[in-house]
Enzyme design. Structure first.
Site, short mmCIF file in Angstrom:
data_model
loop_
_atom_site.label_atom_id
_atom_site.label_comp_id
_atom_site.label_asym_id
_atom_site.label_seq_id
_atom_site.Cartn_x
_atom_site.Cartn_y
_atom_site.Cartn_z
N GLU A 37 0.84 -1.21 0.00
CA GLU A 37 0.00 0.00 0.00
C GLU A 37 0.87 1.26 0.00
OE1 GLU A 37 -3.12 -0.20 -0.72
OE2 GLU A 37 -3.14 -2.39 -0.51
N GLU A 51 -0.73 -0.68 -9.94
CA GLU A 51 -0.37 -1.95 -9.31
C GLU A 51 1.12 -2.26 -9.51
OE1 GLU A 51 -2.47 -3.15 -7.31
OE2 GLU A 51 -1.65 -5.11 -6.84
ZN ZN Z 1 -2.58 -2.99 -5.00
#
Ligand code: ZN
Length: 508
Positions: free
Chosen positions: A272, A301
């Site tokens: 995160e 991502e």
């Molecule tokens: Zn992620």
């Protein structure tokens, strides 16, 4: 300066503000809001959502957009303004193509469907959810059909391609088929080899009891260590870790602390933090605008996965800080050496659950979902057949067959709210991370930097080449600017092959 664009910008500022307000409510619902808040707050969110929709989709904005797209006006725009027009057109295609009554009905259904899914998952009862999922899929097929272009006539994946483009505009089933074919061909044999050697890595220390308060402290430390800026961000707790932001000076991330799974908690924090660092480094003139977010789901991502895996799972990263973790848990980790810890955090073992998967088996979980979604939207299978098809594919690719649907087709929330086409972004993100990793290795000595605890240089490099641009460039443009090459999955396969061949001493 384009006066016409300034007029548009005034309108867009309103939608950006409303979207920040909605994000704040969402964040609050997951972290601080009391149990009974949902119904009443839901009404407030409903009204704000409608305002948000109207602030973007209305005759004035539509007319300004049309005029700004005319050649003589468009030519005068800056790079940033052109990107804004591109994003606005994309939003128009997504939202304005659906009749508003139909859209509202779908939102209501999706809302209900998510809670039905939660119940079905809890009770391991797919039949509860089946009818809802069927209706969700029908809606999504209908919505996608509004946007299918004539050029895709005869393409069995035309509907699914539309859904995919919402998350990663530059990838369709054509590229993804090639990507997943490569994954299947190169990685499944390695997974089979590693399976024979599972017992060689002892990670049993991970399930000892680790006090939550100490986990929180250590995770806060590690987030800041990799580059999370406390003056621009907040860390809280939620059922599932996530990151959101209102602008580049207010980024919110959460973690979920598990008393008997230290590794999962630590790597969620690093993951995160990767998302958060991206948002914090977006340029001031872009934040709070339509192009003030990450380039795409997959690129976002890629940044979280880069920090989590390429940085966080190396020995060099842990050398300066492992002692501090051992001090935090002096009893639990007394018998664990740095080498054992590094092997444990990289251990690979096929499992049922995507979110628990290691780096090597992770893309297989995504491959299975991709194949099922594609089959669903080209009418090769029905919703009713999903649980069986799911089990069959897990058996085929990972060698295990979940006994329950809770551990199988019901495990992810995505489908219940209609997020089809989202999953591939996770695997593509990991692949982009590998490509960036090899490229950056030519420009900096990761081992020396990490051993010296010097992560600033890595953060600055990612900021300069990726983060600052927000959504000005798409995935391929960003990669091309940075590395001189478009997206290339060969790096991902090479990365995983090298890593796991070394870790398990496989025959190369
Ligand atoms: Zn992620």
């Amino acid at each position: 300066m384009s006066e016409l664009f300034d007029q548009l910008k005034t309108k867009l500022d309103r939608s950006v503000a409303l979207s920040a307000a909605l994000a704040l409510f969402e964040w609050d619902a997951e972290t601080l809001a009391p149990e009974e808040a949902a119904d009443h707050t839901g009404k407030v969110i409903g009204i704000l959502s409608e305002d948000y929709f109207k602030s973007l989709i209305n005759p004035e904005v539509k007319s300004l957009l049309g005029r700004l797209e005319q050649e003589e006006n468009y030519a005068k725009l800056t790079l940033e303004q052109k990107a804004t027009i591109r994003e606005l057109r994309r939003t128009y295609k997504q939202l304005a193509s659906i009749p508003s009554k139909e859209y509202a009905d779908f939102c209501e259904l999706a809302n209900k469907s998510s809670s039905v899914w939660a119940k079905a998952k809890k009770n391991d009862d797919f039949t509860l959810f089946e009818e809802y999922l069927k209706r969700i899929v029908d809606y999504k097929k209908q919505f996608a059909s509004y946007r299918v272009t004539e050029s895709s006539e005869g393409n069995p994946n035309a509907l699914y391609d539309v859904l995919l483009s919402d998350f990663e505009p530059s990838l369709s089933t054509k590229e993804l088929d090639e990507f997943f074919e490569l994954i299947k061909e190169k990685l499944v044999p390695i997974i089979d080899q590693v399976k024979q050697k599972q017992d060689e890595i002892d990670d049993s220390f991970n399930t000892r009891t680790y006090e939550i308060e100490k986990q929180r402290k250590f995770c806060d430390f590690i987030s800041e260590y990799v580059g999370f800026d406390r003056k621009k961000g907040v860390i809280a707790e939620s059922a599932h870790p996530f990151t959101t932001n209102f602008h580049n000076r207010d980024v919110r991330m959460t973690n979920h602390y598990d008393e008997n799974n230290l590794i999962s908690t630590i790597f969620s924090a690093i993951h995160e933090s990767g998302h958060a660092i991206y948002e914090m480094q977006i340029r001031d003139d872009l934040t709070l605008s339509l192009i003030g977010g990450g380039a795409s789901m997959a690129v976002h991502e890629s940044q979280s996965r880069f920090y989590e895996n390429m940085i966080g799972k190396t020995k060099a990263f842990w050398e300066p800080i492992f002692e501090s973790l051992k001090e935090t848990y002096s009893k639990q980790l007394a018998d664990v050496s740095l080498d054992q810890f590094i092997r444990a955090i990289n251990k690979s073992m096929p499992g049922y659950i995507r979110t628990d998967a290691d780096e090597l088996t992770y893309p297989i979980h995504i491959l299975i979902r991709y194949e099922l979604e594609k089959e669903l939207f080209s009418d090769q299978i029905t919703v009713h057949e999903l649980p069986k098809a799911w089990k069959k594919k897990y058996k085929e690719y990972l060698g295990l067959q979940p006994k329950t649907d809770t551990l199988g087709v019901l495990q992810d929330i995505h489908w219940s709210s209609g997020d089809f086409g989202y999953f591939p972004s996770y695997a593509i993100g990991s692949a982009i991370a590998a490509q960036i990793y090899y490229f950056m290795s030519e420009h900096m000595d990761f081992d020396t930097l990490l051993r010296g605890g010097n992560l600033d240089q890595i953060k600055a490099y990612l900021g300069e080449h990726i983060h600052q641009y927000g959504m000005i460039y798409g995935m391929n443009e960003l990669l091309f600017h940075m590395t001189g090459e478009r997206f290339n999955p060969e790096y991902y396969v090479r990365y995983l092959t090298e890593k796991y061949t070394n870790l398990y001493g496989l025959d190369a």
